[in-house]
Design a protein around this motif. Structure first.
Motif, PDB file in Angstrom:
ATOM      1  N   ALA A   8      16.134  77.169  38.535  1.00 29.55           N
ATOM      2  CA  ALA A   8      17.056  78.075  39.250  1.00 29.55           C
ATOM      3  C   ALA A   8      18.318  78.413  38.471  1.00 29.55           C
ATOM      4  CB  ALA A   8      17.427  77.454  40.590  1.00 29.55           C
ATOM      5  N   VAL A  10      21.909  79.158  37.547  1.00 34.61           N
ATOM      6  CA  VAL A  10      23.047  79.514  38.412  1.00 34.61           C
ATOM      7  C   VAL A  10      22.602  80.363  39.607  1.00 34.61           C
ATOM      8  CG1 VAL A  10      24.708  79.375  36.517  1.00 34.61           C
ATOM      9  CG2 VAL A  10      23.619  81.578  37.045  1.00 34.61           C
ATOM     10  N   GLY A  12      20.326  83.264  39.476  1.00 33.82           N
ATOM     11  CA  GLY A  12      20.114  84.691  39.206  1.00 33.82           C
ATOM     12  C   GLY A  12      18.974  85.297  40.019  1.00 33.82           C
ATOM     13  N   GLU A  33      16.511  72.696  39.932  1.00 30.13           N
ATOM     14  CA  GLU A  33      17.260  72.822  38.676  1.00 30.13           C
ATOM     15  C   GLU A  33      17.743  71.434  38.263  1.00 30.13           C
ATOM     16  OE1 GLU A  33      18.172  75.160  36.288  1.00 30.13           O
ATOM     17  OE2 GLU A  33      19.220  73.419  35.469  1.00 30.13           O
ATOM     18  N   ILE A  34      17.624  71.148  36.957  1.00 26.07           N
ATOM     19  CA  ILE A  34      17.953  69.792  36.485  1.00 26.07           C
ATOM     20  C   ILE A  34      19.422  69.632  36.088  1.00 26.07           C
ATOM     21  CG2 ILE A  34      17.423  70.136  34.026  1.00 26.07           C
ATOM     22  CD1 ILE A  34      15.848  67.491  34.133  1.00 26.07           C
ATOM     23  N   LYS A  53      17.472  68.464  40.446  1.00 22.80           N
ATOM     24  CA  LYS A  53      16.136  67.841  40.526  1.00 22.80           C
ATOM     25  C   LYS A  53      15.338  68.183  39.288  1.00 22.80           C
ATOM     26  CE  LYS A  53      15.506  68.454  45.458  1.00 22.80           C
ATOM     27  NZ  LYS A  53      15.142  69.570  46.287  1.00 22.80           N
ATOM     28  N   ASN A  54      14.456  67.271  38.885  1.00 19.70           N
ATOM     29  CA  ASN A  54      13.600  67.502  37.719  1.00 19.70           C
ATOM     30  C   ASN A  54      12.234  68.003  38.175  1.00 19.70           C
ATOM     31  OD1 ASN A  54      12.136  67.419  35.375  1.00 19.70           O
ATOM     32  ND2 ASN A  54      12.946  65.430  34.718  1.00 19.70           N
ATOM     33  N   ILE A  55      11.794  69.109  37.614  1.00 22.03           N
ATOM     34  CA  ILE A  55      10.504  69.690  38.001  1.00 22.03           C
ATOM     35  C   ILE A  55       9.351  68.724  37.746  1.00 22.03           C
ATOM     36  CG2 ILE A  55       8.828  71.456  37.215  1.00 22.03           C
ATOM     37  CD1 ILE A  55      11.312  73.396  37.195  1.00 22.03           C
ATOM     38  N   SER A  72      11.918  80.993  35.713  1.00 19.90           N
ATOM     39  CA  SER A  72      12.282  81.382  34.343  1.00 19.90           C
ATOM     40  C   SER A  72      12.324  80.115  33.512  1.00 19.90           C
ATOM     41  CB  SER A  72      13.590  82.165  34.253  1.00 19.90           C
ATOM     42  OG  SER A  72      14.391  82.003  35.373  1.00 19.90           O
ATOM     43  N   ASN A 317      21.708  81.439  29.482  1.00 24.01           N
ATOM     44  CA  ASN A 317      20.352  81.062  29.895  1.00 24.01           C
ATOM     45  C   ASN A 317      19.851  81.908  31.049  1.00 24.01           C
ATOM     46  OD1 ASN A 317      19.136  79.026  28.502  1.00 24.01           O
ATOM     47  ND2 ASN A 317      20.249  77.384  29.556  1.00 24.01           N
ATOM     48  N   SER A 318      20.735  82.690  31.653  1.00 24.47           N
ATOM     49  CA  SER A 318      20.371  83.343  32.903  1.00 24.47           C
ATOM     50  C   SER A 318      19.621  84.670  32.666  1.00 24.47           C
ATOM     51  CB  SER A 318      21.630  83.529  33.754  1.00 24.47           C
ATOM     52  OG  SER A 318      21.257  83.890  35.051  1.00 24.47           O
TER      53      SER A 318
HETATM   54  C1  LIG Z   1      15.970  79.986  31.247  1.00 21.81           C
HETATM   55  S1  LIG Z   1      16.966  79.064  32.294  1.00 21.81           S
HETATM   56  C2  LIG Z   1      16.771  79.897  33.838  1.00 21.81           C
HETATM   57  C3  LIG Z   1      18.082  80.300  34.427  1.00 21.81           C
HETATM   58  C4  LIG Z   1      18.062  80.954  35.802  1.00 21.81           C
HETATM   59  N1  LIG Z   1      17.051  81.950  36.006  1.00 21.81           N
HETATM   60  C5  LIG Z   1      19.426  81.544  36.120  1.00 21.81           C
HETATM   61  O1  LIG Z   1      19.505  82.595  36.727  1.00 21.81           O
HETATM   62  O2  LIG Z   1      20.436  80.945  35.738  1.00 21.81           O
HETATM   63  C6  LIG Z   1      15.981  77.609  32.520  1.00 21.81           C
HETATM   64  C7  LIG Z   1      16.617  76.624  33.473  1.00 21.81           C
HETATM   65  O3  LIG Z   1      15.677  75.589  33.722  1.00 21.81           O
HETATM   66  C8  LIG Z   1      16.365  74.356  33.784  1.00 21.81           C
HETATM   67  N2  LIG Z   1      15.374  73.297  33.503  1.00 21.81           N
HETATM   68  C9  LIG Z   1      14.821  72.984  32.309  1.00 21.81           C
HETATM   69  N3  LIG Z   1      13.960  71.970  32.442  1.00 21.81           N
HETATM   70  C10 LIG Z   1      13.959  71.630  33.755  1.00 21.81           C
HETATM   71  C11 LIG Z   1      13.282  70.643  34.501  1.00 21.81           C
HETATM   72  N4  LIG Z   1      12.430  69.788  33.930  1.00 21.81           N
HETATM   73  N5  LIG Z   1      13.517  70.569  35.821  1.00 21.81           N
HETATM   74  C12 LIG Z   1      14.384  71.422  36.431  1.00 21.81           C
HETATM   75  N6  LIG Z   1      15.069  72.382  35.762  1.00 21.81           N
HETATM   76  C13 LIG Z   1      14.854  72.483  34.443  1.00 21.81           C
HETATM   77  C14 LIG Z   1      17.466  74.497  32.746  1.00 21.81           C
HETATM   78  O4  LIG Z   1      18.532  73.598  32.995  1.00 21.81           O
HETATM   79  C15 LIG Z   1      17.865  75.958  32.914  1.00 21.81           C
HETATM   80  O5  LIG Z   1      18.911  76.106  33.824  1.00 21.81           O
END
Ligand SMILES: C[S@@+](CC[C@H](N)C(=O)[O-])C[C@H]1O[C@@H](n2cnc3c(N)ncnc32)[C@H](O)[C@@H]1O
Length: 333
Positions: A8, A10, A12, A33-34, A53-55, A72, A317-318
Motif C-alpha cells: 500500500a 502511502v 496511492g 504495508e511493511i 504488516k509483512n505480506i 504495486s 516509490n509511489s
Molecule cells: C512500489 S511501492 C508501492 C507504493 C504504493 N503503491 C504507494 O502508493 O505508495 C512497494 C511497497 O511495498 C512495500 N513492501 C515491500 N515488501 C513488502 C512486504 N513483504 N510486505 C508488505 N509490504 C511490502 C514497500 O515498503 C513499498 O512501500
C-alpha cells in the motif's frame, strides 16, 4: 467494494480509487504495508488506524473475500540499479509477490478486480515475474488488459513516469488484448497544467536547497528544469541521494546555468569563496511538489513525524494517481 491494498505504501491506490469514484463513500480499504513510515502517512488519511504488516506472513483467510486487489510490488527484481541486477524471481524481493499469487489460487472468493503496477521492464523483459502472473490469472479465468503509460504523453503532466499496468477482471472481457500505450477513452475528464510552475509550493522546506559542495561535485550530473519546463524526469526513491537519473532539480534564477557549469569545469573552483556556482540558484523539488506532479490531491501531505529522507523514499516509490484513477475507472466499467 472491499479493497485489499497490497504494497500500500502511502496509499496511492486508495486515493486513485477515490478520485475515480468520488461519490462512493461505502468502499473499505485494507492496506498491507511493511514500512512503518508509510503506514504513518497512510493513517493520516484513513479513519481506521492500520499497523505495518509483512505480506509474507499473510494466510488465505487474511486475503479472502475481497472484491478488489491492488498491487504495486517492489520493482527492484526487474530493474538494473546498484542494489538490483534484474534477477527477476531469483531476487528475494519478489517472494512476497509470488506468495500472493499462491494465495490467490487458494481463496474461496476471488477478487472480481485486480490492478497491478510495476516498472516498464516488468513487461519489456518478458520475465518470469510477469509470466507467472499471467499464468495464474489465466488459470483462474481472469480477463486481462495490459498497458505501458507515461503521464507526460497520456495526460500532458510535466513528469515522466513510464509504468506497466495490468488490469484483470472476472466478470467482463476487455476490448483490447494487445498492449495499450494510451489511457482508455473512458479516462477521467480532468485538466492538468503542462507547466512545472503550477505544481510548486510557495514555501519550500529549507532542506531543498542544494549545497555549494553538492553543486560543485555533482552539479553537472543534474537534470535541470525551470518554471516553464513541460517535463521532469521520473523521481525515484533515491532522489537527493544520487544526482544522476533520480529526478530533476529546479533552476530558481535566470542565469545561463550551462555556461556557468562550463566555466566551473575550466576553473576547477571547488567550493571556495570565489566559486562561480555560489550564486547559481538550484534546488530540489520538495516531496509535496513531487506528490503534486504525481497527481496526489491538494490535501495530501506528509506528517511532520516523517523525515525528508523518508518522504522522498515513499513518494519515489509511489504511483501516478491520475493515471491509476483512469485505469481503475476503466477496470470497473
Ligand atoms: C512500489 S511501492 C508501492 C507504493 C504504493 N503503491 C504507494 O502508493 O505508495 C512497494 C511497497 O511495498 C512495500 N513492501 C515491500 N515488501 C513488502 C512486504 N513483504 N510486505 C508488505 N509490504 C511490502 C514497500 O515498503 C513499498 O512501500
Amino acid at each position: 467494494m472491499r479493497v485489499l491494498e497490497l504494497f500500500a505504501g502511502v496509499g496511492g491506490m486508495k486515493i486513485a480509487y477515490q478520485m475515480a469514484f468520488s461519490d462512493d463513500k461505502e468502499s473499505t480499504f485494507e492496506p498491507i504495508e511493511i514500512l512503518p513510515a508509510a503506514i504513518t502517512v497512510y493513517n493520516t488519511h484513513s479513519i481506521s488506524k492500520h499497523r505495518a504488516k509483512n505480506i509474507i506472513g499473510l494466510k488465505i483467510h487474511d486475503v479472502d473475500n475481497f472484491d478488489m486487489w491492488t498491487m504495486s510490488p517492489p520493482c527492484q527484481p526487474y530493474t538494473k540499479q546498484k542494489s538490483s541486477k534484474e534477477l527477476d524471481l531469483d531476487d528475494k524481493r519478489s517472494d512476497c509477490f509470488m506468495h500472493l499469487l499462491t494465495l490467490l489460487r487458494g481463496v474461496s472468493k476471488r477478487p472480481t478486480y485486480i490492478i497491478v503496477e510495476n516498472v516498464a521492464p516488468f513487461y519489456v523483459r518478458n520475465g518470469q515475474g510477469r509470466m507467472e502472473l499471467l499464468k495464474v490469472l489465466k488459470d483462474l479465468n481472469y480477463n486481462i488488459s495490459e498497458y505501458i503509460i507515461n503521464p507526460k504523453d497520456s495526460l500532458n503532466i510535466p513528469n515522466s513516469r513510464n509504468r506497466y499496468y495490468l488490469l484483470a477482471r472476472l466478470n467482463k472481457t476487455f476490448d483490447n488484448e494487445i498492449l495499450q500505450t494510451n489511457l482508455p477513452e473512458s479516462k477521467l475528464k480532468m485538466e492538468y497544467s503542462a507547466f512545472v510552475r503550477d505544481y510548486l509550493l510557495k514555501n519550500v522546506p529549507q532542506e531543498c536547497e542544494i549545497t555549494l559542495s553538492t553543486k560543485c561535485k555533482r552539479g553537472s550530473l543534474f537534470d535541470i528544469v525551470d518554471l516553464n519546463s513541460t517535463s521532469t524526469m521520473c523521481f525515484t526513491k533515491n532522489y537527493t541521494k544520487y544526482a544522476e537519473g533520480t529526478g530533476s532539480v529546479l533552476k530558481t534564477s535566470d542565469q545561463d546555468i550551462a555556461a556557468i557549469f562550463e566555466n566551473h569545469c575550466v576553473r576547477k573552483c571547488e567550493g571556495d569563496e570565489n566559486c562561480c556556482l555560489k550564486q547559481v540558484g538550484l534546488r530540489y523539488f520538495a516531496p509535496k511538489e513531487i506528490a503534486n506532479l504525481m497527481g496526489f490531491p491538494d490535501w495530501f501531505d506528509f506528517p511532520a513525524s516523517t523525515t525528508m529522507k523518508e518522504q522522498y523514499r515513499m513518494i519515489g516509490n509511489s504511483i501516478n494517481v491520475s493515471v491509476v484513477s483512469s485505469l481503475i475507472k476503466h477496470l470497473l466499467s
